[in-house]
Structures are given as structure tokens and as C-alpha cells.
Write a protein that holds these residues in place. Structure first.
Motif, mmCIF file in Angstrom:
data_model
loop_
_atom_site.group_PDB
_atom_site.id
_atom_site.type_symbol
_atom_site.label_atom_id
_atom_site.label_comp_id
_atom_site.label_asym_id
_atom_site.label_seq_id
_atom_site.Cartn_x
_atom_site.Cartn_y
_atom_site.Cartn_z
ATOM 1 N N GLU A 256 41.072 78.982 48.179
ATOM 2 C CA GLU A 256 41.632 78.201 49.286
ATOM 3 C C GLU A 256 40.971 78.534 50.620
ATOM 4 O OE1 GLU A 256 45.837 78.616 49.415
ATOM 5 O OE2 GLU A 256 46.176 77.549 47.518
ATOM 6 N N ASP A 257 40.458 79.747 50.753
ATOM 7 C CA ASP A 257 39.874 80.165 52.028
ATOM 8 C C ASP A 257 38.525 79.515 52.297
ATOM 9 O OD1 ASP A 257 42.047 81.799 52.652
ATOM 10 O OD2 ASP A 257 41.183 83.511 51.574
ATOM 11 N N ASN A 258 37.638 79.485 51.268
ATOM 12 C CA ASN A 258 36.313 78.906 51.537
ATOM 13 C C ASN A 258 36.145 77.498 50.975
ATOM 14 O OD1 ASN A 258 35.380 79.048 48.769
ATOM 15 N ND2 ASN A 258 34.850 81.194 49.057
ATOM 16 N N GLY A 259 37.061 77.062 50.112
ATOM 17 C CA GLY A 259 37.018 75.704 49.594
ATOM 18 C C GLY A 259 35.924 75.429 48.588
ATOM 19 N N TRP A 260 35.220 76.474 48.148
ATOM 20 C CA TRP A 260 34.087 76.284 47.244
ATOM 21 C C TRP A 260 34.190 77.093 45.946
ATOM 22 C CZ3 TRP A 260 30.349 72.760 47.283
ATOM 23 C CH2 TRP A 260 30.100 72.082 48.463
ATOM 24 N N THR A 261 34.414 78.367 46.067
ATOM 25 C CA THR A 261 34.274 79.247 44.909
ATOM 26 C C THR A 261 35.366 78.984 43.876
ATOM 27 O OG1 THR A 261 33.337 80.930 46.368
ATOM 28 C CG2 THR A 261 33.997 81.631 44.159
ATOM 29 N N VAL A 262 34.925 78.782 42.630
ATOM 30 C CA VAL A 262 35.835 78.501 41.525
ATOM 31 C C VAL A 262 36.019 79.780 40.701
ATOM 32 C CG1 VAL A 262 36.217 77.095 39.465
ATOM 33 C CG2 VAL A 262 35.064 76.104 41.465
ATOM 34 N N TYR A 263 37.268 80.099 40.376
ATOM 35 C CA TYR A 263 37.606 81.297 39.613
ATOM 36 C C TYR A 263 38.334 80.928 38.323
ATOM 37 C CZ TYR A 263 36.885 84.165 43.846
ATOM 38 O OH TYR A 263 36.353 84.792 44.952
ATOM 39 N N THR A 264 38.254 81.797 37.329
ATOM 40 C CA THR A 264 39.117 81.654 36.160
ATOM 41 C C THR A 264 40.542 81.972 36.581
ATOM 42 O OG1 THR A 264 38.721 83.957 35.493
ATOM 43 C CG2 THR A 264 37.276 82.274 34.545
ATOM 44 N N ALA A 265 41.491 81.197 36.086
ATOM 45 C CA ALA A 265 42.894 81.394 36.480
ATOM 46 C C ALA A 265 43.454 82.705 35.953
ATOM 47 C CB ALA A 265 43.736 80.226 35.978
ATOM 48 N N ASP A 266 42.935 83.173 34.802
ATOM 49 C CA ASP A 266 43.469 84.408 34.218
ATOM 50 C C ASP A 266 42.674 85.655 34.603
ATOM 51 O OD1 ASP A 266 41.168 84.108 32.710
ATOM 52 O OD2 ASP A 266 42.225 83.593 30.851
ATOM 53 N N GLY A 267 41.653 85.481 35.460
ATOM 54 C CA GLY A 267 40.885 86.625 35.943
ATOM 55 C C GLY A 267 39.864 87.179 34.956
ATOM 56 N N LYS A 268 39.684 86.508 33.829
ATOM 57 C CA LYS A 268 38.700 86.973 32.850
ATOM 58 C C LYS A 268 37.313 86.419 33.175
ATOM 59 C CE LYS A 268 41.971 87.782 29.103
ATOM 60 N NZ LYS A 268 42.325 87.508 27.690
ATOM 61 N N PRO A 269 36.255 87.082 32.693
ATOM 62 C CA PRO A 269 34.893 86.672 33.050
ATOM 63 C C PRO A 269 34.524 85.278 32.552
ATOM 64 C CG PRO A 269 34.905 88.895 32.151
ATOM 65 C CD PRO A 269 36.270 88.322 31.904
ATOM 66 N N SER A 270 33.557 84.694 33.258
ATOM 67 C CA SER A 270 32.993 83.396 32.898
ATOM 68 C C SER A 270 31.477 83.502 32.973
ATOM 69 C CB SER A 270 33.492 82.309 33.865
ATOM 70 O OG SER A 270 32.996 81.039 33.511
ATOM 71 N N ALA A 271 30.789 82.707 32.168
ATOM 72 C CA ALA A 271 29.325 82.712 32.180
ATOM 73 C C ALA A 271 28.802 81.279 32.192
ATOM 74 C CB ALA A 271 28.775 83.466 30.971
ATOM 75 N N GLN A 272 27.599 81.115 32.724
ATOM 76 C CA GLN A 272 26.985 79.788 32.799
ATOM 77 C C GLN A 272 25.462 79.919 32.790
ATOM 78 O OE1 GLN A 272 27.240 77.989 36.632
ATOM 79 N NE2 GLN A 272 26.479 75.998 35.977
ATOM 80 N N TRP A 273 24.823 79.136 31.958
ATOM 81 C CA TRP A 273 23.376 78.936 32.048
ATOM 82 C C TRP A 273 23.164 77.452 32.333
ATOM 83 C CZ3 TRP A 273 19.709 82.858 31.250
ATOM 84 C CH2 TRP A 273 20.185 84.058 30.691
ATOM 85 N N GLU A 274 22.104 77.150 33.058
ATOM 86 C CA GLU A 274 21.834 75.747 33.390
ATOM 87 C C GLU A 274 20.362 75.429 33.201
ATOM 88 O OE1 GLU A 274 22.306 72.626 37.155
ATOM 89 O OE2 GLU A 274 22.497 74.788 37.486
ATOM 90 N N ILE A 275 20.109 74.310 32.522
ATOM 91 C CA ILE A 275 18.749 73.796 32.411
ATOM 92 C C ILE A 275 18.734 72.343 32.861
ATOM 93 C CG2 ILE A 275 18.048 75.373 30.565
ATOM 94 C CD1 ILE A 275 18.507 73.095 28.563
ATOM 95 N N GLN A 276 17.577 71.898 33.313
ATOM 96 C CA GLN A 276 17.376 70.499 33.714
ATOM 97 C C GLN A 276 16.501 69.839 32.658
ATOM 98 O OE1 GLN A 276 15.800 70.106 37.657
ATOM 99 N NE2 GLN A 276 15.667 67.890 37.583
ATOM 100 N N VAL A 277 16.958 68.708 32.139
ATOM 101 C CA VAL A 277 16.354 68.110 30.948
ATOM 102 C C VAL A 277 15.920 66.669 31.207
ATOM 103 C CG1 VAL A 277 16.776 67.503 28.537
ATOM 104 C CG2 VAL A 277 17.812 69.554 29.485
ATOM 105 N N LEU A 278 14.733 66.340 30.717
ATOM 106 C CA LEU A 278 14.223 64.967 30.721
ATOM 107 C C LEU A 278 14.322 64.414 29.305
ATOM 108 C CD1 LEU A 278 12.483 62.509 31.759
ATOM 109 C CD2 LEU A 278 10.475 63.909 31.172
ATOM 110 N N VAL A 279 14.931 63.250 29.161
ATOM 111 C CA VAL A 279 14.943 62.566 27.868
ATOM 112 C C VAL A 279 13.593 61.872 27.699
ATOM 113 C CG1 VAL A 279 16.095 60.900 26.373
ATOM 114 C CG2 VAL A 279 17.432 62.180 28.068
ATOM 115 N N THR A 280 12.897 62.158 26.605
ATOM 116 C CA THR A 280 11.572 61.583 26.345
ATOM 117 C C THR A 280 11.667 60.560 25.212
ATOM 118 O OG1 THR A 280 10.956 63.234 24.688
ATOM 119 C CG2 THR A 280 10.548 63.799 27.004
ATOM 120 N N GLU A 281 10.537 59.967 24.870
ATOM 121 C CA GLU A 281 10.497 58.997 23.773
ATOM 122 C C GLU A 281 10.838 59.653 22.429
ATOM 123 O OE1 GLU A 281 10.100 55.803 23.951
ATOM 124 O OE2 GLU A 281 9.541 55.606 26.061
ATOM 125 N N ASN A 282 10.552 60.972 22.330
ATOM 126 C CA ASN A 282 10.709 61.652 21.049
ATOM 127 C C ASN A 282 11.811 62.708 21.014
ATOM 128 O OD1 ASN A 282 8.385 60.312 19.886
ATOM 129 N ND2 ASN A 282 7.142 61.603 21.223
#
Length: 289
Positions: A256-282
Motif C-alpha cells: 500500500e505504501d509504494n503501490g508497486w511491490t507485490v507480495y505473497t499473502a502467506d509470506g512464503k517465497p516466490s520465484a520467477q523467470w522470464e523469457i521473450q519469445v518470437l513465434v516463427t514459421e516452425n
């Protein structure tokens, strides 16, 4: 406006429509008639746009490599922000998050129970046992790239290591489902199932997104989906695969203070990997990782 067969193609190739995308559009229309969601032309990138988006991605990857070489225990997340800003500018890009919808920093640094959009701070010091997601996004001459990585700080518990590894596997399994004329629901389904089979949950409210000509475009990419649903994937689409996998329940809340940071409601850890993908002909090509 409907094109005639001898008009210039909408993709900018310079070819007549009948020699370029007419059959492509007819195939999409046939699938739309089956009541599927299909992409509009404005989220399908042409050859020149793809080249320029890849140029942006080269910076994004190098910035993440630079972070990987320097991140360590005892470092404030504010230092990561400085690294990202300086490296991006030096390579001719602009950090895409900086001032985006009021976001105050150049990168997102989400530690432990922070799901995403963690704001770098001189008061947040990385310590032994932390896991952190560093989410880098780059704007080069109006073309956008986006990817994130998880980092293990010092001696991390086996519990956290497994969470990070399974999340990476979720992304890899999702990538295998990126195929032309498949559906985004195919991607989300395998992501969800792999997380669930390992005792985890996937955040529902936040997902991947189209990207390239803007920081965030259509489509939205969710991970609690069924095969054969959501938007049709066609060559030229570019989007991110970035599930946020929680060790505990899927519920989240926003600081609520910064309006950005998202937390787990139960305080347990979270992980994220991100890739950017192009759909090709194949299949698919990973642009940024």
C-alpha cells in the motif's frame, strides 16, 4: 479496411497482398470462425521490426549478464539499479521501467516473498540465503525487450533452490508449447501443471504480455489455462513467458505504501523467470532470456 488481392500487403513487405499475407489471413479467419481468439495485425511484427526488437534484446541480455557477474551478499538492491541504468545507457538503450506509469527505478528487484515489482532501495541489503528476481527491460529507439533471472545469494536452502529450479522448468516446458497455430492456453496449461505437480501454485492475476513496439502489448499470457484456449499463436507474435510460482498459496497483495511491490499473502517465497519469445514459421525463438 479490407484489402484487395492486388493491394500492397499490410505487413509493409512491399509485395501484393495475394503474394504475401492473403492465405495467412484466410487461415486466421477460419480459426476465428471456430470461436477462437485471434491476433490483430498490429501485434504481428514484420521482418524489420523483429530485427530492431532483437537489437534491443542484445542490450537486455548483456545487462543481465553484467548483473550476474556482480550480484552478491551485502549489496543493496539500489546498487543493482545503478548497474542496470549505467550499463543500459552505455550500450545505447534506455531502461524501460524508469518512469513507466510512475515506476521510480530502472529495474525490478524482488527478494524472497516479493512476487514482482520490487523497488530497489539502499535499505534493502542482500543477505546469505536470499533468492532474488532481477527483471530487466530495455527500450532502444522505441523497440522493447524484457527478461528476468533468479539469483541465489550465498548458501540457499534446498527448499528455495527447488522452487527456483521448478520455476525455470515451468518456463522451459511453456516454451516447448510455443508453436504457430497453437494457443496460448497450451503454454499456460503446462506451466500450471508442472508447478502444481511439485506442490506449488502459480499467481493468477499477473502474467506475461506482448512486447516489441511498446513495453506492454496484447496478448496477456496467463498460466492457469486449459489447452486449446486463449489467443491463437501465429508467426510474428512476440510475448513473454514469465510465471510467478509460489511456494505456498497463490494469493498476493500489493504494498500500500509504494503501490508497486507485490507480495505473497502467506509470506512464503516466490520465484520467477522470464523469457521473450518470437513465434516463427516452425516453432519459437527466444529473443531475450
Amino acid at each position: 479496411m479490407k484489402l484487395s488481392r492486388n493491394d500492397a500487403c499490410w505487413c509493409g513487405s512491399g509485395l501484393k497482398y495475394k503474394k504475401c499475407h492473403e492465405m495467412f489471413d484466410e487461415k486466421i479467419e477460419a480459426i476465428r470462425r471456430q470461436r477462437h481468439v485471434v491476433p490483430s495485425h498490429d501485434i504481428i511484427k514484420n521482418k524489420r521490426q523483429i530485427e530492431l526488437i532483437k537489437d534491443s534484446a542484445k542490450i537486455n541480455i548483456e545487462v543481465l549478464d553484467y548483473v550476474a557477474e556482480n550480484i552478491k551478499a551485502g549489496m543493496a538492491t539500489e546498487e543493482i539499479d545503478h548497474m542496470v541504468y549505467e550499463k543500459t545507457i552505455a550500450m545505447g538503450g534506455i531502461p524501460a521501467p524508469l518512469h513507466f506509469e510512475g515506476y521510480p527505478k530502472s529495474v525490478c528487484t524482488s527478494v524472497n516473498e516479493q512476487v514482482c515489482h520490487g523497488i530497489p532501495s539502499r535499505n534493502d541489503i542482500l543477505k546469505d540465503g536470499d533468492i532474488i528476481n532481477v527483471d530487466v527491460s530495455t527500450n532502444k529507439n522505441g523497440y522493447f525487450s524484457d527478461s528476468s533471472r533468479m539469483f541465489l545469494i550465498g548458501e540457499v536452502s534446498e527448499e528455495k533452490k527447488k522452487l527456483v529450479q521448478i520455476t525455470k522448468e515451468c518456463v522451459e516446458l511453456g516454451l516447448k508449447e510455443v508453436k504457430p497455430w497453437g494457443f496460448l492456453g497450451d503454454v499456460g496449461s503446462v506451466v500450471h501443471d508442472h508447478a502444481f505437480e511439485n506442490g506449488y501454485t502459480v499467481v493468477r492475476e499477473i502474467g506475461g504480455h506482448g512486447i516489441g513496439l511498446a513495453f506492454h502489448e496484447e496478448p496477456w499470457v496467463g498460466y492457469n489455462t486449459k489447452p486449446g484456449t486463449k489467443m491463437l499463436m501465429v508467426p510474428g507474435m512476440i510475448f513473454t513467458i514469465e510465471p510467478m510460482v509460489n511456494m505456498g498459496k497463490a494469493d498476493i497483495y500489493v504494498d500500500e505504501d509504494n503501490g508497486w511491490t507485490v507480495y505473497t499473502a502467506d509470506g512464503k517465497p516466490s520465484a520467477q523467470w522470464e523469457i521473450q519469445v518470437l513465434v516463427t514459421e516452425n516453432g519459437a525463438e527466444v529473443i531475450s532470456y
